[in-house]
Design a protein around this motif. Structure first.
Motif: not given
Ligand SMILES: Cc1ncc(COP(=O)(O)O)c(C=O)c1O
Length: 330
Positions: A156-183
């Motif tokens: 149902r969902a993907v929950m990345p955590m921005h470890t120690f304050g370093h942002p995850a690769q959000l564009d790429e993660i969001q593209a995967v989520c959109e492709k797979w219909g995951i929030v």
């Protein structure tokens, strides 16, 4: 470099031989004044001007469309996953390199956490590991839901955590989520003051959650904030976190099962004072990180720097140690 060199360097930076805490909060601004105003007003619980004022200030700082103050970051994450539609029996993908609260909230909803690897660049969820897990183990069903092959569970969902304050690769993660219909829900508990390509962490996914625990970059004693991408989602979150009570001068009517998760005014007063100091705290964290980076520059350790697409709050600093055990590099 020996561990003693490192200890000496840190003691030198802090000019002390005493115990050095991981993070010590500082209250040098208007915090006491605002807290005293709250005490004088007697509005110490969730009804009070500082709660909505703190939400406004977080909206201004992060650029989020809506922000809903909660009793802690765990409560913000719990509500976010609930609103993302996570149900009993679902799967939620996250990373093992996180604080236990990330997984607790998945279990609180009766769902199951699935761990994928983190990226060495950000120490946060790796989009390639996410895509390979889904390609190998999931299918889209006729209703566009992402279903785990083996068990039939909905992812149902993907929950990345921005470890120690370093942002995850959000564009790429969001593209995967959109492709797979995951929030996409961002655990931004550690990353207030961190920006991904100029956008504040926690504002890119459908929902984000911040923490203001005593060890975070700003604190409200205990507290959290849900970031929402629409006013409607914000209203819904506010309703749910205030016991789902329908507004009425004397009747107590609750139109669904809600949570008692709203931040008290006393904590929000502290937050209003702290957020005024946030730019200074981020600047100091970043300056300390630059000093560590220079220190580790010619050592056998790799200092974890902010990814080139991001500006990190460097909440905590980390180094990568490569250990050779009988010819195997770990
Ligand atoms: C990654 C992460 N998620 C969630 C939380 C939970 O926040 P809180 O302690 O405010 O409930 C924290 C910190 O405490 C955290 O570091």
């Amino acid at each position: 470099m020996t561990p003693n060199n490192l200890v000496e360097f840190i003691r030198d930076a802090y000019q002390t031989t005493d115990f050095i805490p991981l993070h010590a909060p500082q209250f040098a601004g208007n915090e006491k004044q605002y807290v005293n105003e709250t005490l004088d007003s007697t509005f110490v619980s969730s009804v009070g001007q500082f709660v909505s004022e703190f939400e406004k200030r977080v909206v201004n700082y992060t650029g989020s469309t809506a922000a809903v103050a909660t009793v802690n970051g765990t409560a913000a994450l719990h509500t976010a996953l609930y609103l993302a539609g996570v149900q009993r029996g679902d799967m939620v993908i996250t990373q093992a390199l996180t604080f236990v609260a990330t997984c607790n909230v998945i279990y609180h909803l009766g769902a199951e956490p699935v761990f994928v690897d983190v990226s060495p660049v950000s120490l946060s969820l790796c989009p390639h590991a996410l895509e390979s897990f889904l390609s190998a183990h999931a299918d889209l069903d006729d209703n566009g839901r992402c279903v785990h092959h083996k068990t039939g569970q909905v992812i149902r969902a993907v929950m990345p955590m921005h470890t120690f304050g370093h942002p995850a690769q959000l564009d790429e993660i969001q593209a995967v989520c959109e492709k797979w219909g995951i929030v996409l829900v961002e655990d931004a508990a550690e990353s207030l003051g961190s920006f991904y390509k100029g956008r504040h962490t926690g504002t890119i996914g459908e929902y984000g959650a911040l923490s203001f625990n005593g060890n975070k970059i700003i604190t409200t004693g205990g507290g959290g904030m849900m970031l929402c991408r629409s006013e409607e989602a914000g209203e819904r979150a506010r309703h749910l976190t205030t016991t789902a009570k329908v507004s009425h001068p004397y009747e107590f009517f609750h139109d669904e099962v809600g949570f008692n998760y709203r931040m008290p005014n006393l904590n929000a007063a502290l937050g209003c004072g702290q957020i005024e100091m946030l730019d200074d705290f981020v600047w100091r964290k970043r300056r300390l990180a630059m000093a560590y980076e220079a220190f580790f520059n010619h050592s056998e350790y790799t200092f974890i720097s902010e990814p080139d697409y991001a500006q990190s709050n460097y909440w905590l600093n980390a180094i990568l140690c490569l250990i050779l055990i009988a010819g195997i590099t770990c």
